[in-house]
Design a protein around this motif. Structure first.
Motif, PDB file in Angstrom:
ATOM      1  N   LEU A  58     -10.286   7.106  15.155  1.00  0.00           N
ATOM      2  CA  LEU A  58      -9.771   6.795  16.577  1.00  0.00           C
ATOM      3  C   LEU A  58      -9.316   8.167  17.063  1.00  0.00           C
ATOM      4  O   LEU A  58      -9.113   8.549  18.361  1.00  0.00           O
ATOM      5  CB  LEU A  58      -8.753   5.792  16.173  1.00  0.00           C
TER       6      LEU A  58
ATOM      7  N   GLY B 242       0.157   1.211  16.578  1.00  0.00           N
ATOM      8  CA  GLY B 242      -0.661   0.901  15.347  1.00  0.00           C
ATOM      9  C   GLY B 242      -0.064   1.221  14.390  1.00  0.00           C
ATOM     10  O   GLY B 242       1.511   1.265  14.249  1.00  0.00           O
ATOM     11  N   CYS B 243      -0.589   1.199  13.013  1.00  0.00           N
ATOM     12  CA  CYS B 243       0.081   1.251  11.757  1.00  0.00           C
ATOM     13  C   CYS B 243       0.542   2.737  11.537  1.00  0.00           C
ATOM     14  O   CYS B 243       0.264   3.640  12.272  1.00  0.00           O
ATOM     15  CB  CYS B 243      -1.034   0.722  10.562  1.00  0.00           C
ATOM     16  N   GLY B 244       1.117   2.848  10.317  1.00  0.00           N
ATOM     17  CA  GLY B 244       1.494   4.110  10.209  1.00  0.00           C
ATOM     18  C   GLY B 244       0.494   5.370  10.034  1.00  0.00           C
ATOM     19  O   GLY B 244       0.818   6.564  10.511  1.00  0.00           O
TER      20      GLY B 244
ATOM     21  N   CYS C 238      -7.345  -4.995  18.331  1.00  0.00           N
ATOM     22  CA  CYS C 238      -7.699  -4.525  16.948  1.00  0.00           C
ATOM     23  C   CYS C 238      -6.613  -3.770  16.227  1.00  0.00           C
ATOM     24  O   CYS C 238      -6.650  -3.318  15.019  1.00  0.00           O
ATOM     25  CB  CYS C 238      -8.870  -3.171  17.094  1.00  0.00           C
ATOM     26  N   GLY C 239      -5.575  -3.716  16.648  1.00  0.00           N
ATOM     27  CA  GLY C 239      -4.261  -3.390  16.021  1.00  0.00           C
ATOM     28  C   GLY C 239      -3.939  -2.000  16.387  1.00  0.00           C
ATOM     29  O   GLY C 239      -2.910  -1.383  15.751  1.00  0.00           O
ATOM     30  N   ASP C 240      -4.809  -1.162  16.999  1.00  0.00           N
ATOM     31  CA  ASP C 240      -4.307   0.182  17.352  1.00  0.00           C
ATOM     32  C   ASP C 240      -4.774   0.761  18.750  1.00  0.00           C
ATOM     33  O   ASP C 240      -6.030   0.631  19.147  1.00  0.00           O
ATOM     34  CB  ASP C 240      -4.890   1.141  16.329  1.00  0.00           C
TER      35      ASP C 240
ATOM     36  N   MET D 189       0.782  -1.084  -0.049  1.00  0.00           N
ATOM     37  CA  MET D 189      -0.006   0.249   0.124  1.00  0.00           C
ATOM     38  C   MET D 189       1.029   1.296  -0.161  1.00  0.00           C
ATOM     39  O   MET D 189       1.935   1.332   0.701  1.00  0.00           O
ATOM     40  CB  MET D 189      -0.856  -0.025   1.126  1.00  0.00           C
TER      41      MET D 189
ATOM     42  N   HIS E 271     -10.624   4.293   9.871  1.00  0.00           N
ATOM     43  CA  HIS E 271     -10.862   4.193  11.296  1.00  0.00           C
ATOM     44  C   HIS E 271      -9.852   4.971  12.155  1.00  0.00           C
ATOM     45  O   HIS E 271      -9.803   5.125  13.400  1.00  0.00           O
ATOM     46  CB  HIS E 271     -10.900   2.760  11.618  1.00  0.00           C
TER      47      HIS E 271
ATOM     48  N   TYR F  63       1.659   4.851   0.882  1.00  0.00           N
ATOM     49  CA  TYR F  63       1.211   6.076   1.782  1.00  0.00           C
ATOM     50  C   TYR F  63       1.392   7.386   1.321  1.00  0.00           C
ATOM     51  O   TYR F  63       2.371   7.874   0.460  1.00  0.00           O
ATOM     52  CB  TYR F  63       2.230   5.793   3.016  1.00  0.00           C
TER      53      TYR F  63
ATOM     54  N   VAL G   2       1.690  11.182   5.582  1.00  0.00           N
ATOM     55  CA  VAL G   2       1.580  10.125   6.553  1.00  0.00           C
ATOM     56  C   VAL G   2       3.262   9.726   6.883  1.00  0.00           C
ATOM     57  O   VAL G   2       3.448   9.452   8.031  1.00  0.00           O
ATOM     58  CB  VAL G   2       0.752   8.728   5.842  1.00  0.00           C
TER      59      VAL G   2
ATOM     60  N   VAL H  26      -9.656   1.996   3.624  1.00  0.00           N
ATOM     61  CA  VAL H  26      -9.439   0.987   4.857  1.00  0.00           C
ATOM     62  C   VAL H  26      -8.774   1.543   5.845  1.00  0.00           C
ATOM     63  O   VAL H  26      -8.811   0.835   6.949  1.00  0.00           O
ATOM     64  CB  VAL H  26      -8.721  -0.205   4.062  1.00  0.00           C
ATOM     65  N   LYS H  27      -8.174   2.942   5.927  1.00  0.00           N
ATOM     66  CA  LYS H  27      -7.589   3.363   7.089  1.00  0.00           C
ATOM     67  C   LYS H  27      -8.198   4.552   7.723  1.00  0.00           C
ATOM     68  O   LYS H  27      -7.940   5.324   8.740  1.00  0.00           O
ATOM     69  CB  LYS H  27      -6.090   4.268   6.592  1.00  0.00           C
TER      70      LYS H  27
END
Lengths: 127, 404
Positions: free
Chosen positions: A109, A62-64, A37-39, A1, A105, A3, A7, A102-103
């Motif tokens: 957050l 969490g992710c980037g 949930c990963g974050d 993916m 969320h 970025y 980001v 998909v990002k």
């Protein structure tokens, strides 16, 4: 993916990473998300007597995109009143960082984290 | 190579070995015959080289060459083995046994059969990723036509007890299929000694070309299957379509090289993997290995770096090509079902990386990769609220998290 450059910038040079004293009555702490949930985002604000956020710190698992969303909002909320900070919408965060669907969320957050920190601060004040 | 990321994803795919490519090349141009042409030398020559390749594939798994058919890859081989056997024997038998950690193409073939009315048992695995032989034995009924258990798992590299599974299946009179895409050429396979009736092979996992694979289908006792692709009746009627001589030759050569070098390469990779793992363990706490270490191919590690999310970690390592079991790297946002089947908690599944070593991995690359991972994990842990809690002695499981 792929970025967006924003980001990547926030991920590589995160702003305002750190911790404020959660016991300080001028400090509000928001902890949102879940490890499963990963974050998980922890956002802290320090509010002065005029109701203005004079400092903000974050830590994020969490992710980037999650790291970038939380880093960005710490920049944005500094110098804002609680009311102004509480009005920041996830859509604006997502748009600024060009988050893919998909990002989204991650931006939600970040919005939740601001609200949770403000809530915690106000709860402490009224106690 | 220097400006490209270090490739540590050998379970996803492997580069075609230049020695393989060399032997393939003539069959694209001057030696272009159709191996099914019977009337002239072009066809005879093509047939001859395809049969030589078939011999090499068969030799690697100690099989009768007549029992090996070429396919487009392991996905097709798995589909053909599972659906083909199920469909052929459906008048008498309507039950399949497989396991929870199989590759998606096996699980999805089983799902399709379930929609048609077949019954499927999905065996669980233990915390190390291995099936329980007693549970396998109990799952087989007189309605079972096929047991399909993978030889080596693609995410965690663990090896299932093939010989023991084969013995049970033979004793119970059911066919044993194994998806050996990750096993062939890496660990010794003997279809007779292991009582394997069907076995799937992939070209691109063993330094051969993409787009070719093979299926072993036992002749004695004979396994029958209903073909998926019908037409000219090539490959003993099980897989119609003109074979591609360059791809078949490439797969054959890849098998021959893998067989010749298996022992030395296995020792080399084990040393590299151990060197990498020891470096990581010396520098980082709270790193967990997913899957059994002893029953594992040498070229795989699957590690959970607690308190650091996998996709976030990979983003910091653009100069490494690895993969993660984190939900964030998948479109479904579900963490790895393989790790879940091992009982790995979701929060730990989010922190996992799969690191795959292979034929072209060097010691220098392994050292660079370990250093980079250590550096990024440390950086991200400093940014992780969970790491803070862990250091403060807070049990993360004791917190009421709001799941979203």
């Amino acid at each position: 993916m792929a970025y967006s450059t924003k980001v990547i910038d926030h991920y590589e040079n995160p702003r305002n990473v750190g911790t404020l004293d959660a016991k300080d009555t001028a400090v509000g702490t928001g902890l949102v998300g879940a490890p499963a949930c990963g974050d998980v985002m922890k956002l802290q604000i320090k509010v002065n007597d005029n109701g203005v956020i004079e400092d903000a710190k974050f830590k994020t698992f969490g992710c980037g995109s999650a790291i970038a969303s939380s880093s960005l909002v710490t920049e944005w909320i500094k110098g804002k009143t609680l009311e102004e900070a509480g009005a920041i919408k996830n859509t604006v965060i997502a748009q600024h960082l060009s988050l893919p669907p998909v990002k989204l969320h991650c931006s939600m957050l970040a919005e939740d984290a601001i609200k949770a920190a403000i809530n915690d601060y106000q709860l402490k004040k009224s106690a | 190579m220097s400006d490209r990321p270090i490739y540590l994803d050998y379970q996803a795919t492997t580069p075609c070995d230049p020695r393989v490519l060399q032997v393939m090349l003539p069959y694209f141009t001057e030696e272009f015959g159709n191996p099914h042409s019977r009337s002239h030398a072009y066809g005879w020559r093509a047939e001859e080289v395809v049969e030589e390749a078939r011999l090499k594939v068969a030799h690697l798994i100690h099989a009768d060459p007549k029992a090996v058919i070429f396919t487009s890859g392991a996905t097709e081989s798995n589909n053909l083995a599972i659906k083909g056997v199920a469909h052929f024997y459906k008048a008498q038998k309507d039950h399949i046994v497989t396991c929870a950690t199989e590759h998606k193409c096996v699980l999805d073939s089983c799902r399709h059969l379930e929609q048609e009315g077949f019954k499927v048992t999905y065996l669980p695995v233990n915390s190390q990723g291995i099936i329980d032989l007693k549970q396998l034995e109990e799952a087989i009924t007189d309605r079972t036509s096929l047991v399909s258990i993978m030889a080596v798992n693609n995410e965690i590299g663990v090896i299932q007890p093939l010989a023991e599974i084969g013995k049970i299946c033979r004793a119970k009179g059911v066919f044993f299929h194994t998806d050996a895409a990750q096993a062939v050429g890496k660990i010794p396979i003997d279809v007779d000694a292991m009582n394997i009736d069907l076995l799937s092979i992939s070209g691109h996992k063993i330094y051969g070309p993409k787009g070719v694979g093979a299926l072993y289908v036992r002749r004695k006792p004979r396994v029958r299957l209903t073909s998926l692709i019908t037409g000219g009746g090539q490959e003993r009627g099980m897989r119609s379509g003109t074979l591609s001589p360059p791809l078949c030759v490439g797969l054959g050569e890849a098998c021959a090289i893998a067989e010749a070098e298996m022992a030395s390469e296995s020792a080399r990779l084990t040393a590299l993997r151990d060197r990498f793992y020891k470096t990581i363990q010396a520098e980082l706490d709270e790193v967990y290995l997913n899957g059994d270490l002893e029953h594992r191919i040498p070229g795989n590690l699957n590690l959970s770096f607690a308190f650091v999310e996998g996709e976030g970690l990979m983003m910091g390592m653009k100069d490494l090509a690895v993969s993660s079991g984190s939900a964030c790297t998948s479109a479904s946002l579900e963490p790895s079902y393989v790790l879940k089947a091992l009982g790995v908690e979701e929060d730990m599944a989010h922190t996992s990386l799969r690191i795959g070593f292979g034929r072209f991995t060097t010691e220098a690359e392994v050292d660079t990769a370990a250093k980079k991972i250590i550096q990024e994990v440390k950086r991200l842990r400093e940014m992780s609220p969970l790491w803070d809690m862990h250091r403060d002695g807070v049990d993360i499981k004791s917190i009421q998290w709001a799941h979203h």
